[in-house]
Scaffold this active site. Structure first.
Site, PDB file in Angstrom:
ATOM      1  N   TYR A 151       0.834  -1.200   0.000  1.00 45.40           N
ATOM      2  CA  TYR A 151       0.000   0.000   0.000  1.00 45.40           C
ATOM      3  C   TYR A 151       0.872   1.256   0.000  1.00 45.40           C
ATOM      4  CZ  TYR A 151      -3.344   3.530   1.592  1.00 45.40           C
ATOM      5  OH  TYR A 151      -4.120   4.665   1.699  1.00 45.40           O
ATOM      6  N   LYS A 155       1.077   4.248  -2.944  1.00 46.71           N
ATOM      7  CA  LYS A 155       0.813   5.660  -2.702  1.00 46.71           C
ATOM      8  C   LYS A 155       2.043   6.521  -2.983  1.00 46.71           C
ATOM      9  CE  LYS A 155      -3.542   5.505  -1.645  1.00 46.71           C
ATOM     10  NZ  LYS A 155      -4.531   6.132  -2.537  1.00 46.71           N
TER      11      LYS A 155
END
Length: 252
Positions: A151, A155
């Site tokens: 994750y 990002k």
């Protein structure tokens, strides 16, 4: 007159959470909002609730064909978009030891590739008349979070795409601004799912009762997104706007 009066705005992942808050705020500021989401029932319900200036379009952010269809439909039905918020994303836990390649690839496709596609199609749609793109990233793009390796990487990619695309638009002379927003925790259904059974009061920041709380409300982030989408930010492009309440000083 609202800050986005009569502007055509697309918000991805708008059916719930932060996307819903952004779409709602944009409507309040005079925009015509395209609610993009893969969840047809929730997306249509939100568009109905927002009124005549909102429309729902089924949209898979990880599909190039879906992006092409969305932009064609919006342009033909209401006109070329002037604002795009790349908000859709997922959260999957996993350290560098226990995360799987399938998880990595899924996060990269939905969180990062979707941002690339959004910027690609957004710039093409806006470069003649101008516009603003806001990409939703995360503090995990720069703050080490060991339990969310894939994750965090996805990002970080959102931030990199933002900077590169913004510079490209400047060098090409396109009147398109592109910025990213990097919140800490936002109290949305996605956060609730990651902390099952935890009362909101233990997650939300409160300067009196919970100064170490890390979560904010979606509406607080939506205000920052509105600023970057509006002409108030006419000279702001390529920036990473942190909405993290000085988390870097918490010693985490």
């Amino acid at each position: 007159m609202g800050r986005l009066q009569d502007k055509i705005a697309i918000v991805t992942g708008a059916a719930s959470g932060l996307g819903r808050a952004v779409a709602t705020r944009f409507i309040a500021e005079g925009a015509r909002v395209v609610v993009g989401d893969i969840n047809e029932q929730a997306g249509q319900a939100l568009a109905d609730a927002l009124g005549e200036h909102a429309t729902y379009h089924h949209h898979d952010v990880a599909s190039e064909a879906s992006w092409s269809a969305l932009m064609a439909a919006v342009t033909s039905q209401v006109g070329p978009p002037q604002v795009l918020v790349n908000n859709a994303g997922i959260l999957l836990p996993g350290t560098v030891e226990d995360a799987t390649l399938d998880q990595w690839q899924r996060l990269m496709q939905i969180n990062a590739a979707s941002c690339f596609l959004g910027c690609k199609f957004g710039v093409a749609a806006m470069k003649a008349q101008g516009g603003a793109i806001v990409n939703i990233a995360s503090i995990s793009s720069w703050l080490p979070i060991d339990g969310y390796v894939a994750y965090s990487a996805s990002k970080a990619a959102v931030g990199a795409v933002t900077r590169s695309a913004a510079l490209h638009c400047r060098k090409q002379g396109y009147p398109v601004r592109i910025n990213s927003v990097h919140p800490d925790g936002v109290y949305t259904p996605m956060m609730e799912a990651s902390a099952p059974g935890v009362d909101a009061k233990y997650l939300l920041f409160d300067r009196v009762t919970n100064r170490r709380g890390r979560a904010c409300l979606p509406e607080q982030v939506a205000s920052v997104v509105l600023f970057l989408a509006s002409e108030d930010a006419s000279y702001v492009s390529g920036t990473e706007m942190r909405v993290d309440n000085a988390i870097q000083g918490m010693g985490l």
